[in-house]
Design a protein around this motif. Sequence first.
Motif, mmCIF file in Angstrom:
data_model
loop_
_atom_site.group_PDB
_atom_site.id
_atom_site.type_symbol
_atom_site.label_atom_id
_atom_site.label_comp_id
_atom_site.label_asym_id
_atom_site.label_seq_id
_atom_site.Cartn_x
_atom_site.Cartn_y
_atom_site.Cartn_z
ATOM 1 N N ASP A 107 17.539 1.027 72.515
ATOM 2 C CA ASP A 107 18.720 0.569 73.250
ATOM 3 C C ASP A 107 18.481 0.733 74.752
ATOM 4 O OD1 ASP A 107 21.200 0.004 74.287
ATOM 5 O OD2 ASP A 107 22.300 1.401 73.004
ATOM 6 N N THR A 108 18.442 -0.390 75.466
ATOM 7 C CA THR A 108 18.200 -0.321 76.910
ATOM 8 C C THR A 108 19.431 0.143 77.681
ATOM 9 O OG1 THR A 108 18.892 -2.608 77.334
ATOM 10 C CG2 THR A 108 16.571 -2.241 76.729
ATOM 11 N N GLY A 109 20.597 0.082 77.051
ATOM 12 C CA GLY A 109 21.839 0.357 77.770
ATOM 13 C C GLY A 109 22.395 -0.879 78.442
ATOM 14 N N HIS A 110 21.621 -1.971 78.399
ATOM 15 C CA HIS A 110 22.039 -3.247 78.985
ATOM 16 C C HIS A 110 22.118 -4.333 77.915
ATOM 17 C CE1 HIS A 110 20.509 -2.189 83.335
ATOM 18 N NE2 HIS A 110 21.546 -1.473 82.946
ATOM 19 N N ASN A 111 22.425 -3.934 76.698
ATOM 20 C CA ASN A 111 22.478 -4.902 75.606
ATOM 21 C C ASN A 111 23.788 -5.677 75.613
ATOM 22 O OD1 ASN A 111 20.888 -2.293 74.309
ATOM 23 N ND2 ASN A 111 19.941 -4.249 73.807
ATOM 24 N N PHE A 112 23.758 -6.843 74.982
ATOM 25 C CA PHE A 112 24.973 -7.628 74.825
ATOM 26 C C PHE A 112 25.916 -6.896 73.862
ATOM 27 C CE2 PHE A 112 21.887 -10.763 76.170
ATOM 28 C CZ PHE A 112 22.606 -11.628 76.985
ATOM 29 N N PRO A 113 27.179 -6.710 74.237
ATOM 30 C CA PRO A 113 28.123 -6.010 73.346
ATOM 31 C C PRO A 113 28.234 -6.668 71.978
ATOM 32 C CG PRO A 113 29.067 -6.261 75.546
ATOM 33 C CD PRO A 113 27.805 -7.066 75.533
ATOM 34 N N GLU A 114 28.164 -8.021 71.936
ATOM 35 C CA GLU A 114 28.268 -8.722 70.656
ATOM 36 C C GLU A 114 27.119 -8.356 69.726
ATOM 37 O OE1 GLU A 114 29.048 -12.057 73.795
ATOM 38 O OE2 GLU A 114 28.071 -10.081 73.743
ATOM 39 N N VAL A 115 25.943 -8.117 70.304
ATOM 40 C CA VAL A 115 24.768 -7.801 69.491
ATOM 41 C C VAL A 115 24.865 -6.375 68.949
ATOM 42 C CG1 VAL A 115 22.255 -7.603 69.490
ATOM 43 C CG2 VAL A 115 23.363 -9.444 70.761
ATOM 44 N N LEU A 116 25.328 -5.438 69.775
ATOM 45 C CA LEU A 116 25.487 -4.064 69.307
ATOM 46 C C LEU A 116 26.520 -3.978 68.186
ATOM 47 C CD1 LEU A 116 25.406 -2.022 72.641
ATOM 48 C CD2 LEU A 116 23.572 -2.342 70.970
ATOM 49 N N ALA A 117 27.605 -4.726 68.328
ATOM 50 C CA ALA A 117 28.628 -4.744 67.283
ATOM 51 C C ALA A 117 28.056 -5.311 65.986
ATOM 52 C CB ALA A 117 29.839 -5.550 67.741
ATOM 53 N N PHE A 118 27.269 -6.377 66.099
ATOM 54 C CA PHE A 118 26.653 -6.982 64.920
ATOM 55 C C PHE A 118 25.656 -6.020 64.292
ATOM 56 C CE2 PHE A 118 23.148 -9.294 62.976
ATOM 57 C CZ PHE A 118 23.816 -10.111 62.071
ATOM 58 N N ARG A 119 24.862 -5.329 65.107
ATOM 59 C CA ARG A 119 23.890 -4.352 64.604
ATOM 60 C C ARG A 119 24.585 -3.290 63.750
ATOM 61 N NH1 ARG A 119 22.198 0.150 68.724
ATOM 62 N NH2 ARG A 119 24.318 0.737 68.062
ATOM 63 N N ASP A 120 25.667 -2.725 64.285
ATOM 64 C CA ASP A 120 26.367 -1.652 63.576
ATOM 65 C C ASP A 120 27.019 -2.151 62.290
ATOM 66 O OD1 ASP A 120 25.602 0.026 65.613
ATOM 67 O OD2 ASP A 120 27.514 -0.081 66.679
ATOM 68 N N GLU A 121 27.564 -3.362 62.331
ATOM 69 C CA GLU A 121 28.196 -3.920 61.136
ATOM 70 C C GLU A 121 27.161 -4.182 60.053
ATOM 71 O OE1 GLU A 121 29.145 -6.789 58.221
ATOM 72 O OE2 GLU A 121 27.874 -7.333 59.933
ATOM 73 N N THR A 122 25.980 -4.653 60.459
ATOM 74 C CA THR A 122 24.939 -4.994 59.492
ATOM 75 C C THR A 122 24.411 -3.767 58.773
ATOM 76 O OG1 THR A 122 24.284 -6.944 60.777
ATOM 77 C CG2 THR A 122 22.686 -6.085 59.200
ATOM 78 N N VAL A 123 24.083 -2.708 59.510
ATOM 79 C CA VAL A 123 23.539 -1.511 58.862
ATOM 80 C C VAL A 123 24.587 -0.839 57.989
ATOM 81 C CG1 VAL A 123 21.781 -1.158 60.642
ATOM 82 C CG2 VAL A 123 24.016 -0.042 60.877
ATOM 83 N N ALA A 124 25.872 -0.931 58.395
ATOM 84 C CA ALA A 124 26.931 -0.359 57.561
ATOM 85 C C ALA A 124 27.072 -1.144 56.260
ATOM 86 C CB ALA A 124 28.251 -0.348 58.333
ATOM 87 N N ARG A 125 26.996 -2.461 56.346
ATOM 88 C CA ARG A 125 27.145 -3.307 55.167
ATOM 89 C C ARG A 125 26.012 -3.090 54.176
ATOM 90 N NH1 ARG A 125 24.955 -8.356 54.779
ATOM 91 N NH2 ARG A 125 24.853 -8.542 57.048
#
Length: 343
Positions: A107-125
Motif C-alpha cells: 500500500d503506497t498510501g496514495h491508492n484509489f479509495p475505490e480500489v482499496l474498498a474493492f480489495r477489502d470486499e474481495t478478500v472478505a468474500r
Amino acid sequence: MTDTSNPTGRVASASEPAGRVASASERIETSAPGLDTGAARPTRPASAFTSLDALEAEAIHIIREVVAEFERPVLLFSGGKDSVVVLHLATKAFWPGRVPFPVLHVDTGHNFPEVLAFRDETVARLGIRLEVASVQDYLDDGRLQERADGTRNPLQTQPLLDAIAAGKHDAVFGGARRDEDKARAKERIISLRDEFGQWDPRNQRPELWSLYNGRHTVGQHVRAFPISNWTELDVWSYIEREQIPLPPLYFAHERDVYERDGMWLAVSDVSRPRAGEQVERRTVRYRTVGDLSCTGAVLSDAASLSEIVTEVAASSLTERGATRADDRLSEAAMEDRKKDGYF
C-alpha cells in the motif's frame, strides 16, 4: 507434474456428449464459493475450445505447480484487474477448497479509495487472509523518504522485500504480463530472485515444454506469473466471459482531471494541477491501477465489458505506456526497478 489436459481433475459423466471437450471454466460448478461466474454455460463441441480456454488451463496448471512445489506462496494483490484475474484463477484451481495462500498488498498510501474498498470486499468474500505492507510506515519512521516528484510507486520495493522475508514466502504470484513492458517481456514464468530480492535478466532458466524449475536456496524466492502469456485483450475478454467483478474506475465515469504529459491525472489530495494546468470534468476510465500521483486515465465512453473489449482491441498503445508516468522516467525505468526487487 500436473496434467494440463484436465486442469480440474473432474471425470466426465456418462451423460456428457461423446467427444465433447469441456474448458476449465465449464468444469467448475457455478455454485463454487466466491466465484461470480453467472449462469451455467452451454456445452460446446471440441472444435469450440478457444485460446482463452488454453490460457486458462495453462494458468491453473502454473498455480497448482507452484503450490505443490513451494512451502509458503503468496499472491501480490492490489485490486487491479490482472491480480483480480489471477485470484479468480486460483479460486478455480482449488475449488471446492479455499485458496491455500494469503494475498499481499504493498500500500503506497496514495491508492484509489475505490480500489482499496474493492480489495477489502474481495478478500472478505473469499475468506482469504490479507497481508499489507505500508509505504507510509516506512516514511513515518525514516526508512524511506518522499521523492521530489511525489510518486510513491518506486518506493514499494523495500516494503515488498521486507514483507516477503517476514512472511517467509518462497514464491510470490503476480499478474505481470509480457505484453506490458520490454522488461517484463524478458522474464520467465517462474523467475528467480537472489538473497537480496534482485533479478538478473542475463541469468534466467530455460522453460521448455512447460517444465518450470523452482529450485532455490535459503533466502532466495521466485516470482510466478501465471498470466505471463496473456495480452491485455485476453485479460478483458476473459473478464467479460467470466463476468469477474472489478473496481468501478475501470469503467467510464465522470471525474475531475487535468492533462500532463499527454495523460489525464485525477485531482486528489496527492495529485494537484500545476500552474497553467486546467482542471476539466471529463468522462474517463482507467486501463491500469497504481499510485494516484502517476496513474493516468484515458478519455473513454466504454461503460460495459463488451465496450471495453472493443476499445482495447482497437488500441495501439500498451496500458502502461499510455497511463503510467513512472514508466516514462527512462527507457529502462521498469527494468531498473525490477533488478532492485520491484515486482
